[in-house]
Design a protein around this motif. Structure first.
Motif: not given
Length: 324
Positions: A2-11, A49-55, A314-322
């Motif tokens: 499963p996707l992890r937020l810490d991995d999605i956040k890397i960039p 997740m909201r600031p992640m979507f912004v950045f 990946q963040l989109v997928q995370f919201t669906i798979d959570r």
């Protein structure tokens, strides 16, 4: 795996760390009580997740800059204000496993804290002349308020059909995620056309996000024990609305009667859950969620490949798979 937020956040890891420091600073006040409450609110932050979507939206659309940080702070301030006010309206004592502000400091203080957060967000934008960002976010706050009131109006009679349901969740939930993506794009210097495209992208994600929440109520994929919280709270969600649309008059009357009068009886709630599953309500809601997911990803196709785009997908997928 499963996707992890810490991995999605890397960039955007550096930006998120810097954002957190700036956001904490923006919450500081000279009033001891208010400062204590602000500290409590910051400590119990969620997944962010909201600031992640912004950045990530800013990275996809253009360049992350100081305006992007302020946009993310604006979103968080105004959203936190709506949550504090919601807890007062709902008489809720908990938020994300912590005591709510109103539970600890009573309703009057909670309302004033919400007002402070709203004003802090507006001042932040006005001081920096971020009128474009303020316009996007205040429109979302208006939509969220209208959606909440529309749901209250309709829930009294339990006469919500599919079209009304989509209106409610678009305003209540999708408008905020849409504003995150539009704020990110606008802060990056993107054209109006791109800002609108990112707004549509976020709206589709928000719709899918809320339908996923609705599915949790019925124990989606048989994971965990069905909670039936929405049924207990007399909320008409997509799985139930679809199941009722397929039912004969007598069955519809019986199920609506249970939702209206017997939502506090576990045996009756289980009866509604069984009816929804048997009538295909779960499968239908899953299909609709997948459609919104697909439509969102289609809007990203024209953007150039980048680590930001990969993480946004990946963040989109995370919201669906959570799973919570």
């Amino acid at each position: 795996m499963p996707l992890r937020l810490d991995d999605i956040k890397i960039p955007i890891a550096r930006e998120m760390e810097e954002f957190e420091q700036k956001f904490r600073a923006s919450m500081k006040t000279r009033v001891l009580l208010l400062d204590k409450i602000m500290g409590y609110i910051v400590k119990r932050k969620g997944k962010q997740m909201r600031p992640m979507f912004v950045f990530l939206s800013a990275g996809v659309s253009g360049t992350i800059n100081d305006s992007t940080y302020r946009g993310a702070s604006l979103i968080e301030l105004l959203h936190t204000a709506t949550l504090v006010h919601d807890d007062v309206v709902d008489e809720a004592n908990y938020r994300r496993g912590f005591f709510s502000v109103n539970a600890l400091w009573k309703n009057k203080i909670a309302v004033l804290v919400g007002d402070f957060l709203l004003s802090r967000g507006m001042i932040l934008s006005l001081e920096n002349k971020d009128f474009n960002l303020l316009s996007i976010v205040t429109e979302a706050v208006r939509e969220m308020s209208e959606g909440e009131l529309l749901q209250m109006e309709k829930s009294r009679r339990l006469d919500i059909n599919e079209a009304v349901y989509y209106d409610i969740i678009r305003q209540k939930t999708a408008s905020l995620i849409a504003s995150c993506c539009a704020v990110g794009a606008s802060s990056s210097g993107a054209s109006e056309e791109v800002v609108k495209k990112m707004h549509r992208f976020g709206e589709n994600i928000g719709m899918a996000f809320q339908i996923k929440d609705d599915l949790f109520d019925y124990g989606e994929d048989e994971i965990g024990k069905p909670l039936g919280i929405d049924i207990k709270e007399k909320k008409m969600t997509l799985p139930l609305i679809h199941a009722l649309s397929k039912a004969d008059w007598l069955t519809k009357r019986r199920i609506i009667g249970i939702v209206k009068n017997d939502g506090d009886k576990p045996k009756k709630v289980k009866e509604v859950i069984a009816f929804v599953k048997k009538s295909g309500g779960i499968d239908y809601a899953q299909q609709v969620m997948d459609r919104y997911h697909h439509d969102a990803l289609a809007l990203l196709k024209d953007f150039p490949e980048s680590p930001y785009k990969t993480s946004l997908i990946q963040l989109v997928q995370f919201t669906i798979d959570r799973s919570n």
